[in-house]
Write an enzyme that holds these catalytic residues in place. Structure first.
Site, PDB file in Angstrom:
ATOM      1  N   HIS A   1       0.825  -1.213   0.000  1.00 42.39           N
ATOM      2  CA  HIS A   1       0.000   0.000   0.000  1.00 42.39           C
ATOM      3  C   HIS A   1       0.865   1.272   0.000  1.00 42.39           C
ATOM      4  CE1 HIS A   1      -4.161   0.902  -0.116  1.00 42.39           C
ATOM      5  NE2 HIS A   1      -4.370   1.206   1.150  1.00 42.39           N
TER       6      HIS A   1
ATOM      7  N   ASN B   1      -6.776   6.967   3.555  1.00 39.46           N
ATOM      8  CA  ASN B   1      -8.183   7.271   3.298  1.00 39.46           C
ATOM      9  C   ASN B   1      -8.540   8.741   3.434  1.00 39.46           C
ATOM     10  OD1 ASN B   1      -8.289   4.536   2.982  1.00 39.46           O
ATOM     11  ND2 ASN B   1      -9.468   4.151   4.820  1.00 39.46           N
TER      12      ASN B   1
ATOM     13  N   ASP C   1      -0.891   2.536  -5.471  1.00 38.32           N
ATOM     14  CA  ASP C   1      -0.872   1.091  -5.685  1.00 38.32           C
ATOM     15  C   ASP C   1      -2.165   0.664  -6.370  1.00 38.32           C
ATOM     16  OD1 ASP C   1      -2.642  -0.309  -3.135  1.00 38.32           O
ATOM     17  OD2 ASP C   1      -1.986   1.752  -2.884  1.00 38.32           O
TER      18      ASP C   1
ATOM     19  N   ASN D   1      -9.500   3.781  -1.820  1.00 40.14           N
ATOM     20  CA  ASN D   1     -10.008   4.789  -0.890  1.00 40.14           C
ATOM     21  C   ASN D   1      -9.206   6.083  -0.890  1.00 40.14           C
ATOM     22  OD1 ASN D   1     -12.209   3.246  -0.043  1.00 40.14           O
ATOM     23  ND2 ASN D   1     -10.975   2.183   1.483  1.00 40.14           N
TER      24      ASN D   1
END
Length: 187
Positions: free
Chosen positions: A20, A66, A91, A112
């Site tokens: 991530h 997020n 990613d 997100n």
């Protein structure tokens, strides 16, 4: 010309080498190659550098993935950067490991971080580089997969592709989005 180059990721040592955080990894390599260091600033870690006549603000949001849009919006306004000069490195689970795809707009595709950026900028019309991290995980294990570290073998692929993405960033700033997509999306 001024540009905002954003690498998405999560802050904290526990996330440092996870899938991530490929955006953070890419900007760390770019900053190192440019001989600049990140400073802890409002909403993120920021470094400034030049690529020929282009002034780049490199941003690693400290808002967690997020809520990345808050950091992007703040630095766009602070540095007075037009939307067409924003580039997000993110990613992407839908691409095989090491596959790189640049787009000038589009949906968040379930990511997100991109959803929040779109919400804060009120547009999907910004450039992004999607860095394939693969999707070799069992049903329901997506979170564990994206928050896990790359294997030794995968790190070799990722390292080579980070260098490739650095060249894409430079091209975006010097030649523009369309030319960069034509040059790099084919490879």
């Amino acid at each position: 010309m001024k540009y905002l180059i954003v690498g998405l990721g999560n802050i904290g040592d526990e996330y440092a080498n996870t899938r991530h955080n490929i955006g953070f990894m890419t900007l760390d390599a770019f900053a190192k190659a440019s001989n600049v260091a990140f400073e802890d600033k409002r909403y993120g870690f920021v470094a400034h550098c030049r690529v020929k006549n282009a002034e780049l603000t490199l941003l690693k949001p400290s808002t967690y993935m997020n809520l990345s849009g808050n950091a992007v919006r703040y630095w766009v306004q602070k540095e007075n950067i037009p939307i067409e000069n924003i580039l997000i490195i993110v990613d992407d689970l839908s691409l095989p490991l090491g596959k790189i795809r640049m787009r000038g707009n589009g949906s968040a595709g379930g990511h997100n971080g991109l959803k929040n950026i779109e919400s804060c900028l009120l547009t999907q019309q910004y450039a992004r580089i999607k860095f394939g991290i693969g999707n070799d995980f069992p049903h329901g294990a997506q979170v564990n997969f994206v928050l896990s570290e790359f294997s030794e073998e995968d790190r070799t692929v990722v390292s080579e592709k980070i260098d490739y993405v650095i060249e894409m960033i430079k091209s975006f700033c010097l030649q523009g989005l369309d030319r960069t997509m034509n040059l790099y999306n084919r490879k």
